[in-house]
Design a protein around this motif. Structure first.
Motif, short mmCIF file in Angstrom:
data_model
loop_
_atom_site.label_atom_id
_atom_site.label_comp_id
_atom_site.label_asym_id
_atom_site.label_seq_id
_atom_site.Cartn_x
_atom_site.Cartn_y
_atom_site.Cartn_z
N ASP A 1 29.46 83.06 28.75
CA ASP A 1 28.48 82.75 27.71
C ASP A 1 27.49 81.66 28.10
O ASP A 1 26.62 81.30 27.31
CB ASP A 1 29.21 82.34 26.42
N VAL A 2 27.62 81.14 29.31
CA VAL A 2 26.73 80.06 29.71
C VAL A 2 25.27 80.55 29.65
O VAL A 2 24.95 81.65 30.12
CB VAL A 2 27.09 79.55 31.12
N ALA A 3 24.43 79.72 29.03
CA ALA A 3 23.04 80.12 28.82
C ALA A 3 22.19 79.66 30.01
O ALA A 3 21.67 78.55 30.01
CB ALA A 3 22.53 79.51 27.51
N LEU B 1 15.51 66.76 43.84
CA LEU B 1 16.96 66.57 43.67
C LEU B 1 17.58 67.94 43.47
O LEU B 1 17.05 68.76 42.74
CB LEU B 1 17.25 65.74 42.41
N ASP B 2 18.72 68.17 44.09
CA ASP B 2 19.40 69.44 43.92
C ASP B 2 20.69 69.22 43.15
O ASP B 2 21.60 68.54 43.62
CB ASP B 2 19.69 70.06 45.30
N LEU B 3 20.77 69.80 41.97
CA LEU B 3 21.96 69.66 41.13
C LEU B 3 22.94 70.76 41.49
O LEU B 3 22.61 71.94 41.37
CB LEU B 3 21.58 69.75 39.65
N SER B 4 24.11 70.40 41.90
CA SER B 4 25.12 71.40 42.24
C SER B 4 25.61 72.09 40.98
O SER B 4 25.53 71.53 39.88
CB SER B 4 26.29 70.73 42.93
N PRO B 5 26.15 73.31 41.10
CA PRO B 5 26.73 73.97 39.93
C PRO B 5 27.78 73.09 39.26
O PRO B 5 27.87 73.06 38.03
CB PRO B 5 27.33 75.24 40.52
N ASP B 6 28.55 72.34 40.04
CA ASP B 6 29.56 71.47 39.44
C ASP B 6 28.94 70.39 38.57
O ASP B 6 29.42 70.12 37.46
CB ASP B 6 30.43 70.83 40.54
N LEU B 7 27.86 69.80 39.05
CA LEU B 7 27.20 68.77 38.25
C LEU B 7 26.57 69.39 37.00
O LEU B 7 26.68 68.83 35.89
CB LEU B 7 26.12 68.06 39.07
N ILE B 8 25.96 70.55 37.15
CA ILE B 8 25.36 71.22 35.99
C ILE B 8 26.44 71.51 34.95
O ILE B 8 26.25 71.31 33.74
CB ILE B 8 24.62 72.50 36.42
N ALA B 9 27.59 71.96 35.41
CA ALA B 9 28.69 72.24 34.48
C ALA B 9 29.09 70.97 33.73
O ALA B 9 29.39 71.02 32.52
CB ALA B 9 29.89 72.81 35.24
#
Lengths: 308, 308, 308, 308
Positions: free
Chosen positions: D196-198, D157-165
């Motif tokens: 600051d995103v880790a 599964l590929d999580l898009s940056p938008d979904l991760i956010a």
């Protein structure tokens, strides 16, 4: 030598047996989370009564990888007992590890399965040597035939026709279910293994092209909803009636496209519900289709006269 | 209003006309680099004599994009004159720019082409609006029918069935050549445009599946070498003889796979040479097949009884 | 032998010359359709005045493949004359055929180009042997250095690091512009060719990572709009000031992402218009950005203080 | 309200804690098939002694999906006890089902894990709603922080940056391990979530680019073999010494490329064996590297002075 011959005979017997519509039941769950064996039995019964040619529990449709080992064994038992020899059973026994796959294969044989099906699954991508050894080890532990299942979209590994041809040389690996949706793979298999190669189509929208390419059977979850149409297509092909086959296929196609686009367990559960059958929750993380998809599905089912 | 009606009539006429084996001649070159119009004429003549149903100069096989504007116009003229109305001609007129495409389309019409074919080509990926406008502009400048050619492997753009359906609403855009090799696209076109949609298959190894899906014709360069077999497959489908169609297809398949795997201009030139026809150099950067590939091709041609 | 040595000397000279921000001008058109050489000259002048380190006409940004041979030669002449030796010029000379590529390369040399850039383009996919021969033939016809341009997204061919390393052994093939956007390719090039390999980055959003990986320069159309920021990033890297480089890059990134997402010619033309520069129409089939995209671009440019 | 605040405090504490080299131990097996907890303890001990900044058992390297539930719990316990608070522990708790994932997450918390890591795994592709709900359900059951692990190559599964956010808005989902190998994803995360995103890098060959993009840490199995070099790269980045960082990275790169190309469990096991540490068999279907790969690995290790 004798064993080899006896195996070949069994292999031929199985090849003769497994033809036509191979129906894949879902694994329904109770609200409490466990397997709803009552509904599972009814689904299987309905399929056999409708005339499908084989029953294949514990496939992708049956959410095999989401079940515990105990649940898997229980589902296999329930289905094999319910089918009661009326048609062959093809039981899914795949696990990530070779040891667990061999375990489930032996268990299925003991329960009386006609054959087992194995999709090599990836977390780490496997080398061809690893895939071969995986099948070879499992095959040595059982006497019933094995169907190789190739479905990169779910299993994460794509078996080339050349590798499949090599796997088919393992004595009791005798069948292939191809779900890539690429009819060229099927022609390639025939070129590599001869016209008698026992291949089955697992990509629903490819049903017509696959039968024309020589597929012996069509592995489908659509038989929950339109078993008569599935059988009608197979029969038209058997008669060589191209026009009737094309007509039947085009009628089924919207449903086939829908169930593939939205995932077989989600789509079939929703279709059963639309037919008035109470299906419990999907196993999380899988979730029910959203309302707009259900409305789209209803329109398709109305068009097929299976929902009014 | 009248124009519309007249267009529709012409469109139907063309749909009726263009069926069966649409043969794509290579553009042969002289050692000096120019087009070998003598050989081109002979190739076209042989194809028509063998019974193909249409001739399509300046396709991918004819290395259209590698020719100068003058060469393109010359090839179109040579072929149309040589065919002399015996069968329809479908002339490739694609260019990267809309202006050049429109120019070649008008020129082909003036020369007497039955229809033109256009593949939208990319350097910059085009938006759907840009592709639509490209076809619409060219279509407004001519009265003969246009075939949309979808082949992402060469043109670099993939036209979805939905976009193709929209393009088919432009009055004289009446046909589609699908070369993605995905039979599902063809079924989707029928769902979107109706059973009468005039689609043609451009993926050689998909010939059988495409005819079964309802393709009106098969666009192929194989007709340089095995025109009788190409026609035999079409005829079997027309008769509804599935067994004969499958048998004919399987016989042709190794050659179809080879010419696709190694590029049509390279493979067809080599096959003609193996048949004793002297073909000049390919246009650089394209190069002749290496000896080991030619040996493989010879074995296939011997198997087809076209080389001894 | 002497020629070889002299070539190597020139090669080193060029490697020393071409560093930093390599600016790619668009080819602006007049409403009548021809090249707007007045605006082209102004754009080039503004870039040089802003301090960019080289000018590269006839790149992807300059819609090279959409121009006639005459237009291409004219654009090269206009730009080289306008630059007038103030910075090096890197002229795009790619064509589908080897003959036309060689022709344009010679013409660019005659006009005084510092170097030429070649992207092998596909209609038919080329073999490695064909690509090698293409470069080798062109290289033999000129004495100025050649930059290999790898950009599968536009050219349709992907050159592996191994193939690029082989191309760099052709005497005057001395540079590589990598536009795959994969920083691993750059590390691989260094592993194969040594730390002195002259590679340049052509993927705008990769600018920071590429410089850190050792890229000598950044090939960019962003220098139409934010040349000072482009140079600021390069200077920070030269000083080894990682924090400043990261800060500068993050500031530029939204514009870099936008121009890549929507196509350089479309996006740069729109950005110039937003800055009050009247740019004529794009060459069809390319079209201007739709209003909602222009609004998005305006917001980005306002954030960069280049539009108020 | 209070719980929320306390969570945020803990979240910040963890963000501060988890930095630098996050070492992923393999799960070694005994010839009999069970987990070799003696060797596992030694490996973890060696890593901590070498100075790595965190230990992450039950990752891809630790063949998490190939272990039984009991084995997983045992490995977590062995590692957490052996680390004994010297550095943070990040324990992998992923399962195909939400119920099992939640179970393992709770168990890890009870054992004293500093945080847990979850890769959403596919057999059936999950919708974004399903992925969100999966994380949300697990998060509600524990108080320790969760790291989202995105690795389509293994998890499917590929999580898009938008979904991760979106996932990072779930209170105790506070970290992301990105293993796509695409540095643009990291820049996008910073754009969406702030500086600051880790985020942590899980693609070994991207180590340099990721640190430059702002990654807090590097999740790596290379710390079995070259922990000092891993730490050296991190330290150079911390000092802002770009030249030293690039030099250190280039030295490590051949090993990083090798372990990624051949699979971490296979490659790390072979490298340990080459260092004289007896590692038992891999768990089938995974197999040991073939001799020619081991010879290649030996050359790399000799070049790194870790094997003589």
């Amino acid at each position: 030598m004798f064993r080899q011959t006896s195996r070949r005979r069994r292999r031929c017997a199985m090849s003769a047996l497994l033809r036509g519509i191979v129906a894949y039941p879902i694994t329904p769950f109770l609200p409490s989370g466990g397997v709803d064996e009552g509904l599972l039995g009814k689904i299987v019964d309905d399929m056999v009564t409708a005339g499908v040619h084989a029953i294949a529990p514990l496939g992708s449709t049956g959410v095999l990888p989401y079940l515990s080992d105990e649940e898997r064994e229980h589902v296999a038992e329930v289905v094999i007992q319910r089918v009661a020899g009326r048609v062959p059973t093809l039981v899914g026994v795949s696990s990530l590890t070779t040891e667990r796959t061999a375990h489930h294969a032996k268990h299925a044989e003991k329960l009386g399965a006609s054959a087992v099906m194995i999709i090599p699954m990836s977390y780490w991508k496997l080398t061809e040597a690893e895939i071969f050894s995986h099948f070879d080890t499992v095959a040595k532990g059982i006497s019933i035939p094995i169907a190789v299942y190739n479905n990169p979209a779910t299993g994460g590994l794509d078996l080339s026709p050349d590798l499949i041809a090599r796997l088919l040389k393992i004595p009791n690996v005798t069948m292939v279910k191809e779900s890539t949706g690429d009819v060229n793979r099927m022609h390639r298999l025939v070129q590599l293994c001869g016209e008698d190669v026992a291949f089955y189509n697992g990509s629903n929208p490819l049903a017509l092209a696959a039968f024309v390419a020589g597929a012996r059977g069509w592995c489908t979850a659509a038989a929950h909803i339109i078993p008569k149409l599935n059988i009608e297509l197979y029969d038209a092909i058997q008669r060589g009636d191209l026009a009737a086959a094309r007509r039947s296929f085009r009628r089924q196609l919207p449903l086939l496209q829908f169930i593939v686009a939205h995932g077989l367990p989600r789509a079939i559960s929703a279709a059963l519900e639309l037919q008035g059958i109470t299906v419990g929750p999907l196993r999380a993380p899988l979730q029910a289709l959203p309302p707009e998809r259900i409305a789209e599905l209803r329109r398709i089912l109305v068009g097929l006269d299976v929902v009014s």
